[in-house]
Design a protein around this motif. Structure first.
Motif, mmCIF file in Angstrom:
data_model
loop_
_atom_site.group_PDB
_atom_site.id
_atom_site.type_symbol
_atom_site.label_atom_id
_atom_site.label_comp_id
_atom_site.label_asym_id
_atom_site.label_seq_id
_atom_site.Cartn_x
_atom_site.Cartn_y
_atom_site.Cartn_z
ATOM 1 N N MET A 177 -10.039 -5.102 3.975
ATOM 2 C CA MET A 177 -9.217 -6.082 3.259
ATOM 3 C C MET A 177 -8.629 -5.475 1.995
ATOM 4 O O MET A 177 -7.454 -5.708 1.667
ATOM 5 C CB MET A 177 -10.053 -7.317 2.914
ATOM 6 N N ARG A 178 -9.402 -4.680 1.295
ATOM 7 C CA ARG A 178 -8.889 -4.031 0.087
ATOM 8 C C ARG A 178 -7.692 -3.137 0.434
ATOM 9 O O ARG A 178 -6.698 -3.103 -0.286
ATOM 10 C CB ARG A 178 -9.996 -3.217 -0.578
ATOM 11 N N ALA A 179 -7.784 -2.431 1.562
ATOM 12 C CA ALA A 179 -6.680 -1.568 1.993
ATOM 13 C C ALA A 179 -5.435 -2.381 2.298
ATOM 14 O O ALA A 179 -4.306 -1.974 1.961
ATOM 15 C CB ALA A 179 -7.107 -0.767 3.218
ATOM 16 N N ILE A 180 -5.593 -3.537 2.930
ATOM 17 C CA ILE A 180 -4.436 -4.380 3.236
ATOM 18 C C ILE A 180 -3.766 -4.867 1.964
ATOM 19 O O ILE A 180 -2.541 -4.775 1.806
ATOM 20 C CB ILE A 180 -4.865 -5.587 4.088
ATOM 21 N N LEU A 181 -4.555 -5.374 1.026
ATOM 22 C CA LEU A 181 -3.974 -5.940 -0.187
ATOM 23 C C LEU A 181 -3.301 -4.864 -1.031
ATOM 24 O O LEU A 181 -2.213 -5.085 -1.599
ATOM 25 C CB LEU A 181 -5.045 -6.675 -0.975
#
Length: 264
Positions: A177-181
């Motif tokens: 999720m951190r990578a997506i954001l």
């Protein structure tokens, strides 16, 4: 076989117990308590992307929240054997989640769906994405080329997942999720208005200030602690990997009906 159509509340409760999505679940008491202890001892693997500080350093405080929000046995002396999820608490949380989905649909919001449990919950998230899109929401498309140390972050059936070795991967990590954001920000694209997820995907989004709702098992206490502190809006207690993913179909139908999205 799954019950046809959209169940009533009473029918759904009975179905959840029969399929062990709630009621007497497969996760044993000793596993639950082990995870509560690891979280309280500061093992960040069990924090699921949340920053809990030293606020939950007492295992008994964690157990008290889990008894209140999930329905596990509240006796700290009960160490081994069967543990439970209260099906009425599951349905109560589904109804609260439905309210947030309804708000997203009414506002045409941007929604990102993600799962660390593709073997169990992928279809649940996909059905939610389909209904939200039909109601006018934008389902966020994640950037290409994202990866973490565990694997590649991609979208399958409108749901963000982790892929590793040509297989959809079970993960508790917040890093996908951190990578997506970060990828969205780097591309100059707006962040989601709402994340519907589980595991570290939900925890990471909530910790970063995005409205986050999702699902968690009785041995994943972090998200329920986050809900109790207001970091996540809603967390639905359930067994997140029962013997057939089709067992979740009546639950999805009830959720979408409650959100006013069943005809979308």
């Amino acid at each position: 076989m799954p019950i046809p159509g959209t169940p009533s509340r009473a029918e759904l409760v009975e179905h959840l117990v029969r399929t062990r999505i709630a009621g007497d679940v497969a996760t044993p008491r000793e596993n639950n308590l082990s995870h509560y202890r690891e979280l309280a001892n500061g093992n960040r693997h069990y924090w699921l992307g949340l920053e809990l500080g030293d606020r939950w350093s007492d295992e008994q405080d964690v157990l008290a929240v889990m008894a209140e929000r999930v329905g596990v046995n509240d006796d700290p002396g009960y160490r081994y054997g069967q543990d439970t999820i209260d099906p009425d608490l599951t349905v109560d949380a589904l109804e609260r989640m439905a309210g947030r989905l309804r708000k997203a649909a009414e506002g045409g919001q941007r929604v990102l769906l993600a799962t660390g449990h593709p073997g169990g919950l992928l279809q649940v998230h996909n059905e939610t994405a389909r209904a939200l899109r039909a109601a006018g929401c934008e389902i966020v498309v994640i950037p290409d080329g994202l990866q973490t140390e565990e694997g590649y972050v991609m979208q399958f059936a409108d749901v963000a997942v982790l892929e590793h070795g040509a297989t959809l991967w079970h993960t508790h990590s917040p890093e996908p999720m951190r990578a997506i954001l970060r990828g969205l920000e780097g591309a100059g694209r707006p962040l989601p208005d709402l994340v519907v997820a589980d595991h570290g995907w939900a925890g990471c989004a909530g910790q970063l200030g995005i409205d986050s709702v999702g699902y968690a098992d009785s041995n994943d206490p972090a998200l329920f602690l986050g809900e109790s502190e207001g970091t996540l809006q809603v967390v639905v207690p359930l067994d997140d990997h029962v013997v057939s993913p089709r067992h979740y179909d009546p639950m999805s139908a009830y959720l979408l009906e409650q959100a006013g999205l069943s005809g979308a």
